[in-house]
Enzyme design. Structure first.
Site, PDB file in Angstrom:
ATOM      1  CD  GLU A  26      40.569 -15.228 -35.308  1.00  0.00           C
ATOM      2  OE1 GLU A  26      40.009 -16.262 -34.898  1.00  0.00           O
ATOM      3  OE2 GLU A  26      40.472 -14.829 -36.497  1.00  0.00           O
TER       4      GLU A  26
ATOM      5  CB  CYS B 220      30.488 -12.190 -39.847  1.00  0.00           C
ATOM      6  SG  CYS B 220      30.488 -11.013 -41.216  1.00  0.00           S
TER       7      CYS B 220
ATOM      8  CG  PHE C 200      30.571  -5.453 -39.844  1.00  0.00           C
ATOM      9  CD1 PHE C 200      31.923  -5.676 -39.926  1.00  0.00           C
ATOM     10  CD2 PHE C 200      29.870  -5.237 -41.027  1.00  0.00           C
ATOM     11  CE1 PHE C 200      32.581  -5.688 -41.146  1.00  0.00           C
ATOM     12  CE2 PHE C 200      30.508  -5.251 -42.251  1.00  0.00           C
ATOM     13  CZ  PHE C 200      31.866  -5.475 -42.320  1.00  0.00           C
TER      14      PHE C 200
ATOM     15  CG  HIS D 226      33.387 -13.794 -44.430  1.00  0.00           C
ATOM     16  ND1 HIS D 226      32.314 -14.282 -43.732  1.00  0.00           N
ATOM     17  CD2 HIS D 226      33.914 -12.807 -43.651  1.00  0.00           C
ATOM     18  CE1 HIS D 226      32.188 -13.628 -42.589  1.00  0.00           C
ATOM     19  NE2 HIS D 226      33.158 -12.738 -42.516  1.00  0.00           N
TER      20      HIS D 226
ATOM     21  CE  LYS E 164      34.897 -16.076 -42.037  1.00  0.00           C
ATOM     22  NZ  LYS E 164      35.017 -16.730 -40.710  1.00  0.00           N
TER      23      LYS E 164
ATOM     24  CG  HIS F  53      36.346 -14.150 -37.858  1.00  0.00           C
ATOM     25  ND1 HIS F  53      35.031 -14.406 -38.217  1.00  0.00           N
ATOM     26  CD2 HIS F  53      36.653 -12.950 -38.411  1.00  0.00           C
ATOM     27  CE1 HIS F  53      34.566 -13.400 -38.941  1.00  0.00           C
ATOM     28  NE2 HIS F  53      35.536 -12.500 -39.073  1.00  0.00           N
TER      29      HIS F  53
END
Length: 255
Positions: free
Chosen positions: A161, A22, A242, A184, A179, A150
């Site tokens: 985060e 991502c 990831f 996403h 998002k 994010h």
């Protein structure tokens, strides 16, 4: 996609395809920055594209990360992300042109490898990415006017985060997750949020975090839930993938 872009745009010179989950299309900005700084080229086209497909849907569902509702970043009842799809491109030049040009001032990349899918609970890799970006940009934390999170809306990602931002910036910088507008977009999330960060700078607008009704009291980041008109000089955008593939970009007005 890389070869197709080269053919269609008649581009020569170095080319690379970057795949870090991502954060992929955020990390392309970092590579472009280095190409320009090394004098390998005068301009770089960066981009990212990802389409929603059954593999993504079933994969995230098997991990228990999909929400049945539109995602709610930082909400106390958030229960997962929403899948989106997107494509975006940007042109980076060594010498920006135009009165409204935006510059990539700094970037930070880390790979903490804490877990194949889960983020470090205290956001260690994210902290280092943000600090590295600030160092390259020559900025202090208090000079960041807005953070594009994010913000995937999964319980562990938002918590990680939140901890990371508090460690670097405290709880005063306005933050939001776009998002909640786009879903996403996986490999295209970085470029999508970079473009939204640039538009925020150009229009002096902090976009709201949608769908968030009751903020999680355990999280202390300053989340914006309504669009805010605000003078912006420096915007930071986070993208985390990831495997602990973390990327931070900082944009500001070109000098």
């Amino acid at each position: 996609m890389t070869e197709q872009c080269q053919r269609v745009l008649d581009i020569s010179g170095p080319a690379a395809t970057i795949s870090t989950a991502c954060s992929s299309s955020a990390k392309v900005f970092c590579t472009a920055y280095r190409y320009l700084a090394a004098g390998l080229c005068d301009a770089v086209v960066v981009g990212g594209i990802d389409c929603a497909n059954e593999g993504f849907i079933y994969g995230f569902r098997s991990l228990g990360l999909l929400s049945s509702l539109p995602c709610r970043p930082w909400d106390r009842d958030r229960d997962g992300l929403s899948i989106g799809e997107a494509a975006g491109f940007a042109l980076l030049e060594r010498q920006p042109r135009g009165a409204n040009s935006v510059a990539l001032l700094g970037y930070g990349e880390t790979s903490d490898s804490y877990h194949p899918t889960a983020p470090h609970p205290e956001g260690d890799g994210a902290v280092e990415a943000m600090r590295h970006a600030l160092g390259i940009a020559g900025l202090r934390p208090e000079e960041i006017d807005y953070i594009n999170l994010h913000g995937s809306s999964t319980p562990s990602n938002d918590q990680s985060e939140d901890h990371a931002i508090l460690r670097v910036f405290g709880d005063t910088v306005p933050c939001s997750s776009t998002k909640s507008w786009t879903g996403h977009a996986q490999g295209a999330a970085g470029i999508t949020e970079a473009i939204l960060s640039i538009l925020s700078l150009q229009n002096d607008v902090i976009p709201a975090t949608l769908n968030t009704v009751a903020l999680d009291p355990a999280l202390r980041t300053r989340i914006v839930t309504q669009n805010v008109v605000h003078r912006l000089k420096h915007v930071l955008s986070n993208s985390f993938g990831f495997g602990g593939n973390n990327c931070t970009l900082i944009f500001g007005a070109a000098q």
